[in-house]
Design a protein around this motif. Sequence first.
Motif, short mmCIF file in Angstrom:
data_model
loop_
_atom_site.label_atom_id
_atom_site.label_comp_id
_atom_site.label_asym_id
_atom_site.label_seq_id
_atom_site.Cartn_x
_atom_site.Cartn_y
_atom_site.Cartn_z
N SER A 177 -0.53 19.48 29.81
CA SER A 177 0.91 19.53 29.61
C SER A 177 1.43 18.11 29.82
CB SER A 177 1.57 20.46 30.63
OG SER A 177 1.25 21.79 30.35
N CYS A 178 2.14 17.59 28.83
CA CYS A 178 2.69 16.23 28.92
C CYS A 178 3.69 16.17 30.07
CB CYS A 178 3.36 15.86 27.61
SG CYS A 178 4.29 14.31 27.68
N PRO A 179 3.50 15.25 31.02
CA PRO A 179 4.45 15.16 32.13
C PRO A 179 5.83 14.63 31.71
CG PRO A 179 2.76 13.47 32.32
CD PRO A 179 2.38 14.34 31.18
N ALA A 180 5.93 14.07 30.50
CA ALA A 180 7.21 13.57 30.01
C ALA A 180 7.96 14.61 29.19
CB ALA A 180 6.99 12.30 29.19
N GLY A 181 7.39 15.82 29.08
CA GLY A 181 8.10 16.90 28.40
C GLY A 181 7.75 17.12 26.94
N ALA A 182 6.66 16.53 26.43
CA ALA A 182 6.28 16.71 25.03
C ALA A 182 5.50 18.01 24.81
CB ALA A 182 5.46 15.52 24.54
N GLY A 183 5.35 18.82 25.84
CA GLY A 183 4.64 20.09 25.71
C GLY A 183 3.15 19.93 25.88
N VAL A 184 2.40 20.87 25.32
CA VAL A 184 0.94 20.83 25.41
C VAL A 184 0.42 19.84 24.39
CG1 VAL A 184 -1.16 22.19 25.13
CG2 VAL A 184 0.83 23.20 26.24
N VAL A 185 -0.42 18.91 24.83
CA VAL A 185 -0.96 17.87 23.94
C VAL A 185 -2.47 17.76 24.14
CG1 VAL A 185 1.18 16.54 23.84
CG2 VAL A 185 -0.49 16.02 25.61
N SER A 186 -3.13 17.31 23.10
CA SER A 186 -4.57 17.06 23.16
C SER A 186 -4.81 15.70 23.82
CB SER A 186 -5.17 17.06 21.76
OG SER A 186 -6.53 16.64 21.81
N THR A 187 -5.84 15.64 24.66
CA THR A 187 -6.20 14.39 25.32
C THR A 187 -7.01 13.47 24.41
OG1 THR A 187 -8.27 15.29 26.16
CG2 THR A 187 -6.29 15.53 27.57
N GLY A 188 -7.42 13.99 23.26
CA GLY A 188 -8.29 13.23 22.37
C GLY A 188 -9.76 13.47 22.66
N TYR A 189 -10.05 14.28 23.68
CA TYR A 189 -11.43 14.62 24.03
C TYR A 189 -11.71 16.05 23.64
CZ TYR A 189 -11.69 10.43 26.94
OH TYR A 189 -11.70 9.13 27.39
N ARG A 190 -12.97 16.32 23.42
CA ARG A 190 -13.44 17.69 23.20
C ARG A 190 -14.42 18.03 24.30
NH1 ARG A 190 -12.08 20.07 18.43
NH2 ARG A 190 -10.96 18.72 17.01
N THR A 191 -14.70 19.30 24.47
CA THR A 191 -15.58 19.72 25.56
C THR A 191 -16.98 19.14 25.42
OG1 THR A 191 -16.04 21.77 24.39
CG2 THR A 191 -14.32 21.83 26.08
N GLN A 192 -17.39 18.76 24.22
CA GLN A 192 -18.70 18.14 24.05
C GLN A 192 -18.70 16.68 24.51
OE1 GLN A 192 -19.02 18.60 19.82
NE2 GLN A 192 -18.24 16.56 19.40
N ASP A 193 -17.51 16.07 24.63
CA ASP A 193 -17.41 14.65 24.97
C ASP A 193 -17.45 14.38 26.47
OD1 ASP A 193 -17.03 14.15 22.26
OD2 ASP A 193 -14.85 14.28 22.45
N VAL A 194 -17.03 15.34 27.27
CA VAL A 194 -16.90 15.11 28.70
C VAL A 194 -17.22 16.40 29.45
CG1 VAL A 194 -14.41 15.58 28.68
CG2 VAL A 194 -15.38 14.19 30.50
N ASP A 195 -17.96 16.28 30.53
CA ASP A 195 -18.29 17.41 31.39
C ASP A 195 -17.52 17.24 32.69
OD1 ASP A 195 -19.34 19.37 32.99
OD2 ASP A 195 -21.44 18.86 32.61
N LEU A 196 -16.38 17.89 32.81
CA LEU A 196 -15.53 17.71 33.97
C LEU A 196 -16.14 18.29 35.24
CD1 LEU A 196 -12.03 18.38 32.44
CD2 LEU A 196 -13.06 16.19 33.02
N ALA A 197 -17.11 19.19 35.10
CA ALA A 197 -17.78 19.73 36.28
C ALA A 197 -18.63 18.67 36.95
CB ALA A 197 -18.63 20.94 35.89
N ALA A 198 -19.15 17.73 36.18
CA ALA A 198 -20.02 16.69 36.72
C ALA A 198 -19.28 15.37 36.94
CB ALA A 198 -21.19 16.46 35.77
N ASP A 199 -18.27 15.10 36.15
CA ASP A 199 -17.56 13.82 36.19
C ASP A 199 -16.11 14.05 36.60
OD1 ASP A 199 -16.49 11.32 35.82
OD2 ASP A 199 -16.81 11.26 33.67
N ARG A 200 -15.77 13.70 37.81
CA ARG A 200 -14.41 13.92 38.33
C ARG A 200 -13.52 12.71 38.16
NH1 ARG A 200 -13.72 19.18 38.38
NH2 ARG A 200 -15.36 20.24 39.50
N GLN A 201 -13.95 11.71 37.42
CA GLN A 201 -13.15 10.51 37.22
C GLN A 201 -11.92 10.83 36.36
OE1 GLN A 201 -13.50 7.64 38.63
NE2 GLN A 201 -15.43 8.13 39.60
N PRO A 202 -10.75 10.37 36.78
CA PRO A 202 -9.57 10.54 35.93
C PRO A 202 -9.74 9.77 34.62
CG PRO A 202 -8.96 9.78 38.13
CD PRO A 202 -10.45 9.69 38.03
#
Length: 70
Positions: free
Chosen positions: A7-32
């Motif tokens: 969710s965009c903190p500036a109020g633009a609604g739900v937005v894509s981060t430009g990443y897909r689930t194949q690009d990043v494993d958030l369970a293993a990589d907690r880096q912002p």
Amino acid sequence: MPRILISCPAGAGVVSTGYRTQDVDLAADRQPRSFRCPCGGVHTWDASTAWAEDGMTDSAKRAYGLRERA
């Protein structure tokens, strides 16, 4: 593969981060990560603020460390 959304903190609604689930494993990589939002701002996101778009199974969301949509 499903896109990672926030969710965009500036109020633009739900937005894509430009990443897909194949690009990043958030369970293993907690880096912002950051991206340029359609609102013009640069936002930072991590597993606590992101989720996968519809179509991803609950078990796959857990495997990638993605939370349920708020």
